[in-house]
Design an enzyme around this catalytic site. Sequence first.
Site, PDB file in Angstrom:
ATOM      1  CG  ASN A   1      -3.006  34.033  94.224  1.00 39.56           C
ATOM      2  OD1 ASN A   1      -3.769  33.822  93.265  1.00 39.56           O
ATOM      3  ND2 ASN A   1      -1.828  33.668  94.312  1.00 39.56           N
TER       4      ASN A   1
ATOM      5  CG  ASP B   1       1.536  32.906  86.709  1.00 36.44           C
ATOM      6  OD1 ASP B   1       1.504  34.122  87.358  1.00 36.44           O
ATOM      7  OD2 ASP B   1       2.448  32.104  86.977  1.00 36.44           O
TER       8      ASP B   1
HETATM    9  C1  IPE Z   1      -1.646  30.835  89.760  1.00 37.18           C
HETATM   10  O1  IPE Z   1      -0.801  31.711  89.818  1.00 37.18           O
HETATM   11  C2  IPE Z   1      -3.159  31.667  90.368  1.00 37.18           C
HETATM   12  C3  IPE Z   1      -3.821  32.507  89.685  1.00 37.18           C
HETATM   13  C4  IPE Z   1      -3.152  32.687  88.138  1.00 37.18           C
HETATM   14  C5  IPE Z   1      -5.095  33.242  89.901  1.00 37.18           C
HETATM   15  P1  IPE Z   1       0.409  31.881  90.854  1.00 37.18           P
HETATM   16  O2  IPE Z   1       1.098  32.946  90.273  1.00 37.18           O
HETATM   17  O3  IPE Z   1      -0.674  32.153  92.241  1.00 37.18           O
HETATM   18  O4  IPE Z   1       1.024  30.587  90.991  1.00 37.18           O
HETATM   19  P2  IPE Z   1       2.372  29.769  91.434  1.00 37.18           P
HETATM   20  O5  IPE Z   1       2.524  30.395  92.917  1.00 37.18           O
HETATM   21  O6  IPE Z   1       3.232  30.377  90.550  1.00 37.18           O
HETATM   22  O7  IPE Z   1       2.117  28.385  91.413  1.00 37.18           O
HETATM   23  C1  IPE Z   2      -1.077  36.253  88.134  1.00 36.69           C
HETATM   24  O1  IPE Z   2      -0.009  37.156  88.123  1.00 36.69           O
HETATM   25  C2  IPE Z   2      -2.211  37.095  88.813  1.00 36.69           C
HETATM   26  C3  IPE Z   2      -2.401  36.654  90.088  1.00 36.69           C
HETATM   27  C4  IPE Z   2      -1.848  35.531  90.634  1.00 36.69           C
HETATM   28  C5  IPE Z   2      -3.643  37.345  91.037  1.00 36.69           C
HETATM   29  P1  IPE Z   2       1.196  37.043  89.230  1.00 36.69           P
HETATM   30  O2  IPE Z   2       1.061  38.087  90.347  1.00 36.69           O
HETATM   31  O3  IPE Z   2       1.287  35.745  89.703  1.00 36.69           O
HETATM   32  O4  IPE Z   2       2.667  37.400  88.515  1.00 36.69           O
HETATM   33  P2  IPE Z   2       3.985  36.524  88.757  1.00 36.69           P
HETATM   34  O5  IPE Z   2       4.036  35.114  88.653  1.00 36.69           O
HETATM   35  O6  IPE Z   2       4.399  37.381  90.014  1.00 36.69           O
HETATM   36  O7  IPE Z   2       4.931  37.060  87.447  1.00 36.69           O
HETATM   37 MG    MG Z   3       2.267  34.304  89.610  1.00 37.07          MG
END
Ligand code: IPE
Ligand code: IPE
Ligand code: MG
Length: 245
Positions: free
Chosen positions: A66, A18
Amino acid sequence: MYGIDKSKLPRHVAIIMDGNGRWAKKNALKRLTGHKKGADAVRNAVRTCRELGIEYLTLYAFSVENWSRPKDEVRALMALLEEYLNSELQEMIDNGIKLSTIGNIRALPEKVQGILNNAVQKTAMNRKMVLTLALSYGGRDEIIEVVRKIVEDVEAGKLEKTSITKNIFSNYLFTSGMPDPDLLIRTSGEYRISNFLLWQMAYTEFYFADVLWPDFSKECLINAILDYQKRERRFGMTSDQLSGN
Ligand code: IPE
Ligand code: IPE
Ligand code: MG
């Protein structure tokens, strides 16, 4: 190696990768650039785990939630996945890495499904490490799917209601045949599991790192494993019981 006790390695490491978006923002770049940097960190983590002798590495790459992101971002993530698989296949073959997936793969674009299937097939005989990508994955969806299949099998007379055990249940999960994760790592300073491996993480050790995923280096991964090795996994017992006192 790196101060790691080889006899106490986690067999299965799971990672919630993340912070790509925040990394991009911090560096005044587009979110997509953050995801691209994130893919480099994936490559790095896979290599390190393979080098250390981790048997199972499971990466949360795209959650079922997502799909609700802006269409452009979803499209870019799918394209990036394609690019990653194409560029990494040869290395997976060379390094004995077996690719597998968990999640609702049929929800992915057909082209991605084709590339995934090909990579899974080409690496099926590999035995050094199992790399599992969680794609369109949701822990609750997985559990509901299991319940449906179990009900089906009970109705078809293939399974006795009274013989449903925790083990039988586990065998119906996407992760059937894999040990439960010993260590879960989540980057970006968030303290939640976001619908990842809900059943499987009943006794997993959690490690939260403040770094954003694109900055998650080999050293960060080693630190997580070193921290894990300091823990006492009691599984409900007392410390004395475990040390045989
Ligand atoms: C969790 O990250 C899913 C992945 C890393 C693929 P998110 O960024 O989607 O999670 P939330 O929304 O912060 O809980
Ligand atoms: C994780 O990074 C990747 C996926 C969930 C696909 P994020 O895209 O969630 O990054 P933040 O949480 O917005 O920083
Ligand atoms: Mg995230």
